[in-house]
Design an enzyme around this catalytic site. Structure first.
Site, PDB file in Angstrom:
ATOM      1  N   ASN A 259      12.887   0.981  -7.957  1.00  0.00           N
ATOM      2  CA  ASN A 259      12.745  -0.471  -7.905  1.00  0.00           C
ATOM      3  C   ASN A 259      12.828  -1.036  -9.328  1.00  0.00           C
ATOM      4  OD1 ASN A 259      12.241  -2.767  -6.280  1.00  0.00           O
ATOM      5  ND2 ASN A 259      10.071  -2.754  -6.817  1.00  0.00           N
ATOM      6  N   GLU A 260      13.731  -2.001  -9.515  1.00  0.00           N
ATOM      7  CA  GLU A 260      13.740  -2.836 -10.731  1.00  0.00           C
ATOM      8  C   GLU A 260      13.868  -2.064 -12.044  1.00  0.00           C
ATOM      9  OE1 GLU A 260      10.271  -5.339 -10.468  1.00  0.00           O
ATOM     10  OE2 GLU A 260      10.765  -6.005  -8.453  1.00  0.00           O
TER      11      GLU A 260
ATOM     12  N   GLU B 120      13.780  -8.332   0.591  1.00  0.00           N
ATOM     13  CA  GLU B 120      12.554  -9.113   0.316  1.00  0.00           C
ATOM     14  C   GLU B 120      12.840 -10.609   0.321  1.00  0.00           C
ATOM     15  OE1 GLU B 120      10.587  -7.751  -3.258  1.00  0.00           O
ATOM     16  OE2 GLU B 120      11.067  -5.654  -2.868  1.00  0.00           O
TER      17      GLU B 120
ATOM     18  N   ILE C 101       0.766  -1.254   0.000  1.00  0.00           N
ATOM     19  CA  ILE C 101       0.000   0.000   0.000  1.00  0.00           C
ATOM     20  C   ILE C 101       0.798   1.306   0.000  1.00  0.00           C
ATOM     21  CG2 ILE C 101      -2.127  -0.984   0.968  1.00  0.00           C
ATOM     22  CD1 ILE C 101      -1.132   0.412   3.621  1.00  0.00           C
ATOM     23  N   MET C 102       2.129   1.226  -0.072  1.00  0.00           N
ATOM     24  CA  MET C 102       2.871   2.479  -0.249  1.00  0.00           C
ATOM     25  C   MET C 102       3.393   2.617  -1.683  1.00  0.00           C
ATOM     26  SD  MET C 102       4.597   2.718   3.525  1.00  0.00           S
ATOM     27  CE  MET C 102       5.470   4.268   3.456  1.00  0.00           C
TER      28      MET C 102
HETATM   29  O1  G3I Z   1      -6.271  -8.598  -2.845  1.00  0.00           O
HETATM   30  C1  G3I Z   1      -6.687  -8.428  -4.203  1.00  0.00           C
HETATM   31  C2  G3I Z   1      -8.002  -9.098  -4.363  1.00  0.00           C
HETATM   32  O2  G3I Z   1      -8.976  -8.392  -3.624  1.00  0.00           O
HETATM   33  C3  G3I Z   1      -8.346  -9.073  -5.836  1.00  0.00           C
HETATM   34  O3  G3I Z   1      -9.546  -9.762  -6.033  1.00  0.00           O
HETATM   35  C4  G3I Z   1      -7.249  -9.742  -6.636  1.00  0.00           C
HETATM   36  C5  G3I Z   1      -7.535  -9.722  -8.116  1.00  0.00           C
HETATM   37  O4  G3I Z   1      -6.343  -9.794  -8.869  1.00  0.00           O
HETATM   38  O5  G3I Z   1      -6.046  -9.040  -6.424  1.00  0.00           O
HETATM   39  C6  G3I Z   1      -5.627  -9.038  -5.103  1.00  0.00           C
HETATM   40  O6  G3I Z   1      -4.501  -8.230  -5.066  1.00  0.00           O
HETATM   41  C7  G3I Z   1      -3.280  -8.761  -5.502  1.00  0.00           C
HETATM   42  C8  G3I Z   1      -2.291  -8.591  -4.373  1.00  0.00           C
HETATM   43  O7  G3I Z   1      -1.016  -8.948  -4.775  1.00  0.00           O
HETATM   44  C9  G3I Z   1      -2.662  -9.407  -3.123  1.00  0.00           C
HETATM   45  O8  G3I Z   1      -2.554 -10.761  -3.383  1.00  0.00           O
HETATM   46  C10 G3I Z   1      -2.846  -7.973  -6.706  1.00  0.00           C
HETATM   47  O9  G3I Z   1      -3.681  -8.280  -7.789  1.00  0.00           O
HETATM   48  C11 G3I Z   1      -1.418  -8.356  -7.036  1.00  0.00           C
HETATM   49  O10 G3I Z   1      -0.956  -7.555  -8.104  1.00  0.00           O
HETATM   50  C12 G3I Z   1      -0.533  -8.143  -5.825  1.00  0.00           C
HETATM   51  O11 G3I Z   1       0.747  -8.614  -6.063  1.00  0.00           O
HETATM   52  C13 G3I Z   1       1.797  -7.975  -5.379  1.00  0.00           C
HETATM   53  C14 G3I Z   1       2.941  -7.799  -6.350  1.00  0.00           C
HETATM   54  O12 G3I Z   1       4.048  -7.215  -5.683  1.00  0.00           O
HETATM   55  C15 G3I Z   1       2.542  -6.872  -7.508  1.00  0.00           C
HETATM   56  O13 G3I Z   1       3.590  -6.803  -8.413  1.00  0.00           O
HETATM   57  C16 G3I Z   1       2.246  -8.854  -4.215  1.00  0.00           C
HETATM   58  O14 G3I Z   1       1.245  -8.877  -3.219  1.00  0.00           O
HETATM   59  C17 G3I Z   1       3.544  -8.297  -3.623  1.00  0.00           C
HETATM   60  O15 G3I Z   1       4.067  -9.241  -2.734  1.00  0.00           O
HETATM   61  C18 G3I Z   1       4.560  -8.074  -4.725  1.00  0.00           C
HETATM   62  O16 G3I Z   1       5.722  -7.518  -4.158  1.00  0.00           O
HETATM   63  C19 G3I Z   1       6.815  -7.293  -5.046  1.00  0.00           C
HETATM   64  C20 G3I Z   1       7.572  -6.096  -4.516  1.00  0.00           C
HETATM   65  O17 G3I Z   1       6.709  -5.007  -4.389  1.00  0.00           O
HETATM   66  C21 G3I Z   1       8.753  -5.756  -5.448  1.00  0.00           C
HETATM   67  N1  G3I Z   1       9.603  -6.900  -5.626  1.00  0.00           N
HETATM   68  C22 G3I Z   1       8.951  -8.125  -6.082  1.00  0.00           C
HETATM   69  C23 G3I Z   1       7.794  -8.471  -5.112  1.00  0.00           C
HETATM   70  C24 G3I Z   1       7.152  -9.772  -5.534  1.00  0.00           C
HETATM   71  O18 G3I Z   1       6.549  -9.648  -6.782  1.00  0.00           O
END
Ligand code: G3I
Length: 390
Positions: free
Chosen positions: A178-179, A299, A95-96
């Site tokens: 980032n990246e 991470e 969320i940031m």
């Molecule tokens: O929670 C919602 C849900 O309500 C919704 O129905 C669903 C539909 O797609 O999405 C859910 O949200 C997802 C969220 O993760 C929680 O699971 C988002 O779509 C998804 O995009 C999100 O992914 C995040 C990802 O960054 C996005 O690129 C991951 O949580 C998060 O762990 C990941 O973190 C990244 C770092 O920021 C940067 N380095 C790599 C790392 C892993 O990818």
């Protein structure tokens, strides 16, 4: 009357499991593949990881954003307890990022991040900010921003400046960029795809509009808004891909030569049980430390099922994960001088919340706590690495 040395018994039990897993591998099974066996997975009783180190020991946590992210830590006292007991720092897992903080141009939504940061501060946890500039999880308006390079830069500076100012005094460090680097080994590498033209940088919307200049500009804007905290460049696969590491070092040296206010290199470290090999990991930490900058593992998580070959997590795999976590944290503590250690952060608390299964498409057990928030043997690997370094 002989006294039972429980530490010794635990160590012997652990060793016998490792020997068993190695024997199974020698009998034809490959290490990390479902090795059968019905032994229960041990549940360690580590009192507090953070008590074993002075460096920040962090963890990424999920937090609410309207009805997204239903696994919000602020609604989960059990998760809060684990975080407060074992970690000294948090990172907001999502969320940031810009899509949440500035969903429409000029409209900043602070409330979700603010309540998470306040919870952290109330519990004496520091906050590592993540991430000011990233091509992913950008709001649509930003991705589709229509303007020349000057307007693009002003728009991006405005985001960085607003966010870093808002959290000034509340976060202790930032992932500023980032990246930004591509994953290809050279401009001719077929893996490069459309990054061939922009090598060694990623062919992102940021690069397309600003070239590599957005990187220096982001650090300058962040420094202007908050000059008191270390500013990191953060990326993945830099402990595996020597050429990506070469590109990173060249980039960092260029930034330093131009007096850009960069303070640290963040290693994401999304790694596997057997990849990259520890020699590459050590060499990458050493090279990063040689720049004189801070080095932080930002991470860390450790896939036990990268190819979907395992249907369950066995006791032998749990012990293998322990060894691997210990090996990685030890490598960091030995290769990075203590005054340059920005700390170690894990990308999630519980296996149940990990991003990995969504990413690989199959089950995995990459973190220190299981789906019920019980300690996994892996936590002992981290504890042991921290204790040995004291
Ligand atoms: O929670 C919602 C849900 O309500 C919704 O129905 C669903 C539909 O797609 O999405 C859910 O949200 C997802 C969220 O993760 C929680 O699971 C988002 O779509 C998804 O995009 C999100 O992914 C995040 C990802 O960054 C996005 O690129 C991951 O949580 C998060 O762990 C990941 O973190 C990244 C770092 O920021 C940067 N380095 C790599 C790392 C892993 O990818």
């Amino acid at each position: 009357m002989p006294v039972l040395d429980t530490d010794l018994v635990t160590k012997l039990f652990r060793k016998s499991l490792i020997v068993m897993s190695l024997s199974l591998a020698a009998c034809g099974g490959s290490s990390g593949v479902d090795q059968g066996g019905d032994e229960p997975i041990r549940e360690p009783m580590v009192e507090s990881l953070k008590a074993q180190t002075d460096m920040p020991l962090g963890v990424a946590v999920p937090a609410a954003y309207y009805d997204y992210f239903s696994n919000d830590i602020l609604q989960r006292p059990d998760l809060q307890d684990v975080v407060v007991q074992h970690f000294s720092q948090i990172t907001a897992e999502n969320i940031m990022k810009s899509s949440y903080l500035q969903p429409a141009q000029g409209v900043f939504e602070w409330q979700w991040a603010d309540q998470l940061v306040q919870w952290a501060l109330d519990n004496k946890l520091t906050v590592h900010g993540h991430a000011l500039v990233w091509h992913s999880q950008m709001p649509t308006w930003m991705e589709q921003f229509d303007g020349d390079a000057g307007q693009w830069q002003a728009m991006l500076d405005d985001h960085v400046s607003n966010v870093a100012s808002h959290f000034n005094g509340k976060v202790v460090s930032w992932d500023v960029v980032n990246e930004a680097l591509s994953d290809c080994a050279s401009a001719n590498d077929s893996y490069c795809g459309d990054s061939a033209a922009t090598y060694p940088y990623r062919n992102s919307v940021l690069y397309q509009n600003l070239g590599a200049d957005f990187i220096a500009a982001a650090f300058r804007a962040a420094h202007q808004a908050d000059s008191s905290v270390p500013l990191y460049y953060n990326d993945y696969n830099i402990s595996a891909n020597g050429l990506k590491m070469d590109a990173l070092i060249t980039m960092v040296e260029g930034l330093l030569a131009d007096s850009v206010p960069i303070d640290g290199i963040g290693f994401q470290m999304h790694v596997d049980y057997n990849w990259p090999d520890i020699t590459s990991i050590r060499s990458a930490f050493r090279r990063a430390a040689a720049t004189g900058l801070l080095v932080k593992i930002t991470e860390l998580d450790l896939k036990m099922n990268p190819n979907g070959q395992n249907s369950r997590f066995t006791a032998a795999m749990a012990e293998q994960q322990l060894e691997r976590y210990q090996q990685i944290v030890t490598a960091y503590l030995e290769e990075v001088p203590s005054e340059q250690q920005g700390g170690v952060s894990f990308w999630g608390v519980s296996d149940a919340d990990s991003w990995i299964p969504h990413h690989t498409g199959h089950e995995d057990w990459p973190l220190l706590f299981d789906q019920d928030l019980k300690q996994k043997p892996a936590i002992e690997g981290v504890e042991q690495a921290l204790i040995t370094a004291q």
